[in-house]
Design an enzyme around this catalytic site. Structure first.
Site, short mmCIF file in Angstrom:
data_model
loop_
_atom_site.label_atom_id
_atom_site.label_comp_id
_atom_site.label_asym_id
_atom_site.label_seq_id
_atom_site.Cartn_x
_atom_site.Cartn_y
_atom_site.Cartn_z
N TYR A 89 -31.26 61.28 -64.38
CA TYR A 89 -29.65 61.16 -64.62
C TYR A 89 -29.17 62.00 -65.42
O TYR A 89 -28.11 62.71 -65.21
CB TYR A 89 -29.24 59.61 -65.11
CG TYR A 89 -29.60 58.57 -64.27
CD1 TYR A 89 -28.55 58.27 -63.43
CD2 TYR A 89 -30.73 58.10 -64.19
CE1 TYR A 89 -28.75 57.52 -62.15
CE2 TYR A 89 -31.03 56.75 -63.37
CZ TYR A 89 -30.03 56.43 -62.43
OH TYR A 89 -30.11 55.51 -61.45
N ASP B 16 -27.96 49.15 -71.26
CA ASP B 16 -28.11 49.84 -70.05
C ASP B 16 -29.17 50.94 -70.51
O ASP B 16 -29.40 51.67 -71.52
CB ASP B 16 -26.88 50.74 -69.50
CG ASP B 16 -27.39 51.29 -68.00
OD1 ASP B 16 -27.30 50.25 -67.19
OD2 ASP B 16 -27.31 52.48 -68.05
N ARG C 285 -31.99 42.52 -64.22
CA ARG C 285 -30.38 42.50 -63.94
C ARG C 285 -29.76 41.10 -64.02
O ARG C 285 -28.80 40.95 -63.36
CB ARG C 285 -29.98 43.34 -62.92
CG ARG C 285 -30.39 44.80 -62.92
CD ARG C 285 -29.30 45.69 -63.65
NE ARG C 285 -29.50 47.06 -63.35
CZ ARG C 285 -28.42 47.94 -62.90
NH1 ARG C 285 -27.54 47.46 -62.35
NH2 ARG C 285 -29.15 49.01 -62.64
N ARG D 138 -22.82 41.06 -62.19
CA ARG D 138 -21.60 40.98 -61.53
C ARG D 138 -21.80 39.74 -60.56
O ARG D 138 -20.68 39.28 -60.00
CB ARG D 138 -21.37 42.14 -60.81
CG ARG D 138 -20.54 43.23 -61.59
CD ARG D 138 -20.26 44.45 -60.93
NE ARG D 138 -21.79 45.13 -60.67
CZ ARG D 138 -22.20 46.25 -60.24
NH1 ARG D 138 -21.08 47.06 -59.94
NH2 ARG D 138 -23.22 46.71 -59.92
N ARG E 299 -16.77 40.77 -68.93
CA ARG E 299 -16.77 42.16 -68.73
C ARG E 299 -15.28 42.84 -68.75
O ARG E 299 -15.07 44.00 -69.40
CB ARG E 299 -17.29 42.71 -67.42
CG ARG E 299 -17.01 44.05 -66.74
CD ARG E 299 -18.07 44.84 -67.10
NE ARG E 299 -18.02 46.03 -66.12
CZ ARG E 299 -17.32 46.89 -66.21
NH1 ARG E 299 -16.30 47.13 -66.98
NH2 ARG E 299 -17.49 48.11 -65.45
O1 CP3 Z 1 -31.34 42.96 -66.71
C1 CP3 Z 1 -30.32 42.90 -67.41
O2 CP3 Z 1 -29.68 41.71 -67.20
C2 CP3 Z 1 -30.01 43.86 -68.47
C3 CP3 Z 1 -29.17 44.55 -68.40
C4 CP3 Z 1 -29.50 46.02 -67.48
C5 CP3 Z 1 -28.57 46.72 -66.96
N1 CP3 Z 1 -28.85 48.05 -66.49
C6 CP3 Z 1 -26.87 46.28 -66.83
C7 CP3 Z 1 -26.05 47.05 -65.83
C8 CP3 Z 1 -30.57 46.68 -67.24
C9 CP3 Z 1 -31.99 46.35 -67.77
C10 CP3 Z 1 -30.32 48.26 -66.71
C11 CP3 Z 1 -31.11 48.97 -66.40
C12 CP3 Z 1 -30.85 50.17 -65.79
N2 CP3 Z 1 -29.61 50.85 -65.55
C13 CP3 Z 1 -31.76 51.04 -64.73
C14 CP3 Z 1 -32.98 50.55 -64.34
C15 CP3 Z 1 -33.34 49.32 -63.64
C16 CP3 Z 1 -32.97 49.70 -62.06
O3 CP3 Z 1 -32.14 48.94 -61.51
O4 CP3 Z 1 -33.65 50.34 -61.52
C17 CP3 Z 1 -30.82 51.91 -64.19
C18 CP3 Z 1 -31.13 52.87 -63.24
C19 CP3 Z 1 -29.63 51.89 -64.75
C20 CP3 Z 1 -28.59 52.75 -64.72
C21 CP3 Z 1 -27.23 52.18 -63.98
N3 CP3 Z 1 -26.51 51.32 -64.77
C22 CP3 Z 1 -26.81 52.33 -62.81
C23 CP3 Z 1 -27.48 53.17 -61.64
C24 CP3 Z 1 -25.66 51.67 -62.67
C25 CP3 Z 1 -24.68 51.43 -61.49
C26 CP3 Z 1 -25.31 50.65 -60.38
C27 CP3 Z 1 -24.50 49.34 -60.54
O5 CP3 Z 1 -25.27 48.45 -60.45
O6 CP3 Z 1 -23.15 49.33 -60.94
C28 CP3 Z 1 -25.41 51.07 -63.82
C29 CP3 Z 1 -24.60 49.84 -64.42
C30 CP3 Z 1 -24.88 48.55 -64.93
N4 CP3 Z 1 -26.09 48.39 -65.61
C31 CP3 Z 1 -24.27 47.24 -64.33
C32 CP3 Z 1 -25.22 46.24 -65.07
C33 CP3 Z 1 -24.83 44.68 -65.34
C34 CP3 Z 1 -22.99 47.09 -63.57
C35 CP3 Z 1 -21.85 47.57 -64.22
C36 CP3 Z 1 -20.65 46.68 -64.06
O7 CP3 Z 1 -20.76 45.61 -64.73
O8 CP3 Z 1 -19.56 47.41 -63.78
#
Ligand code: CP3
Length: 341
Positions: free
Chosen positions: A149, A74, A24, A28, A37
């Site tokens: 999910y 994502d 990630r 943010r 964003r």
């Molecule tokens: O690694 C990277 O920089 C690439 C981007 C990436 C995101 N999500 C961006 C993201 C990757 C590889 C993911 C994977 C992801 N997404 C997983 C597996 C990894 C892990 O963390 O366990 C999972 C379970 C998700 C599902 C997901 N997406 C959730 C549960 C959430 C909300 C939680 C949160 O952090 O807000 C997201 C949103 C998300 N995916 C964000 C980002 C940068 C935040 C959203 C925002 O900018 O508002």
């Protein structure tokens, strides 16, 4: 031939200092991410707009000496591509309209790849922009994690909805896994064709499963993906990250055939030495909260991780994704420490 230290490490070559990327790493905790964003309608729009996704993928590499860029997207774009309703609520995480025994048959695998075309464009543009020594990482969620999910409709601490669904409706569950396996293979092959050097399978919910369920829900589908991708992209380099697999980790590595194993932060450092085949690449595993707190405890743990894994190919990373409250200076210090030796 250009040399990419991170790719070479996935393929089993030990480096004097571990290459590094951060799960990630675009997100943010970076003000420039929050700015970009804000230009998108919502989070999924950010993922599906290559201009913006390329920009946020590159942002962490402008600040830090990272060895890889990861495609910004994502894991939940796959259910979205299959026609399930997916939205991201500010502060709430993802919300999906849960699939049921009746609606699984209505998913639309035949349209998924066309829907995911923007991700391929993001990758090919990143490929063109990245320096020769940087590795480009693609990814997808592993079927079980994505299914938790799709069935539960949101994140949960115990994945009870999906675990019960798998027990009560084994045929419908198997049909859902088949759709996810096939779609993930097509998606990852497309990512390699668009320029990814390596892909990571995110199995974020490998915990809470007994060993029989771990075999059918985690190992078997990931193995089918590894084999399916390699049938079309020979020797495709693949990292598996089964978060929470604990006592099932060695079985996962042997059973799936991944090149590299991501270790979460609860995995003891002597585990690799005691239980994993010599020469297997490992990735990890700093607790993201150590990076938030920073200071001497972080430095010491970074040194301990590097020392404990020094006799095998090792990619430095966190043991789970970086969190939004992480101070940027701590990230800079972490990367310097890993690189310094
Ligand atoms: O690694 C990277 O920089 C690439 C981007 C990436 C995101 N999500 C961006 C993201 C990757 C590889 C993911 C994977 C992801 N997404 C997983 C597996 C990894 C892990 O963390 O366990 C999972 C379970 C998700 C599902 C997901 N997406 C959730 C549960 C959430 C909300 C939680 C949160 O952090 O807000 C997201 C949103 C998300 N995916 C964000 C980002 C940068 C935040 C959203 C925002 O900018 O508002």
């Amino acid at each position: 031939m250009s040399h990419k230290p991170l790719l070479a490490t996935v393929l089993g070559e030990r480096q004097t200092r571990p290459p590094v990327w951060i799960m990630r790493q675009a997100g943010r905790y970076l003000p420039e991410y929050r700015q970009t964003r804000a230009l998108a309608r919502d989070f999924l729009d950010l993922c599906y707009t290559p201009d913006l996704a390329v920009e946020v993928s590159l942002q962490p590499l402008r600040r830090f000496d990272l060895d890889a860029a990861i495609m910004f997207s994502d894991i939940l774009v796959v259910p979205d591509a299959l026609g399930q309703k997916v939205r991201f609520e500010q502060g709430e995480g993802p919300i999906l309209e849960p699939v049921t025994e009746e609606t699984i048959g209505a998913l639309k695998p035949e349209r998924a790849l066309a829907h995911l075309a923007p991700m391929f464009e993001t990758l090919s543009r990143l490929r063109a922009e990245l320096a020769d020594d940087k590795t480009l990482i693609g990814f997808c969620g592993s079927p079980w994690t994505v299914a938790t999910y799709m069935i539960g409709g949101r994140g949960s601490t115990d994945q009870a909805a999906a675990r019960l669904f798998a027990l009560r409706h084994p045929e419908a569950f198997a049909a859902l896994m088949d759709v996810l396996v096939a779609t993930s293979i097509d998606y990852l092959v497309g990512q390699f064709e668009a320029g990814a050097d390596v892909v990571q399978l995110f199995e974020s919910w490998a915990l809470n499963l007994d060993d029989a369920a771990f075999e059918t829900q985690v190992i078997a589908p990931n193995r089918r993906i590894v084999e399916g991708v390699r049938a079309r992209v020979p020797n495709a380099p693949i990292i598996g990250f089964p978060r929470g697999a604990a006592g099932n980790l060695a079985r996962y590595a042997a059973g799936t055939g991944v090149n590299a194993l991501g270790l979460d932060y609860a995995t003891p450092l002597d585990f690799a030495a005691q239980h994993l085949p010599a020469g297997l690449t490992v990735q990890g595993n700093l607790d993201p909260l150590r990076l938030v707190a920073g200071g001497a405890q972080m430095d010491e743990r970074v040194d301990a991780i590097i020392a404990a894994l020094a006799d095998r190919p090792h990619i430095f990373n966190l043991g789970h994704g970086i969190v939004p409250e992480t101070p940027i200076e701590h990230v800079a210090r972490l990367i310097e420490r890993v690189k310094a030796g």
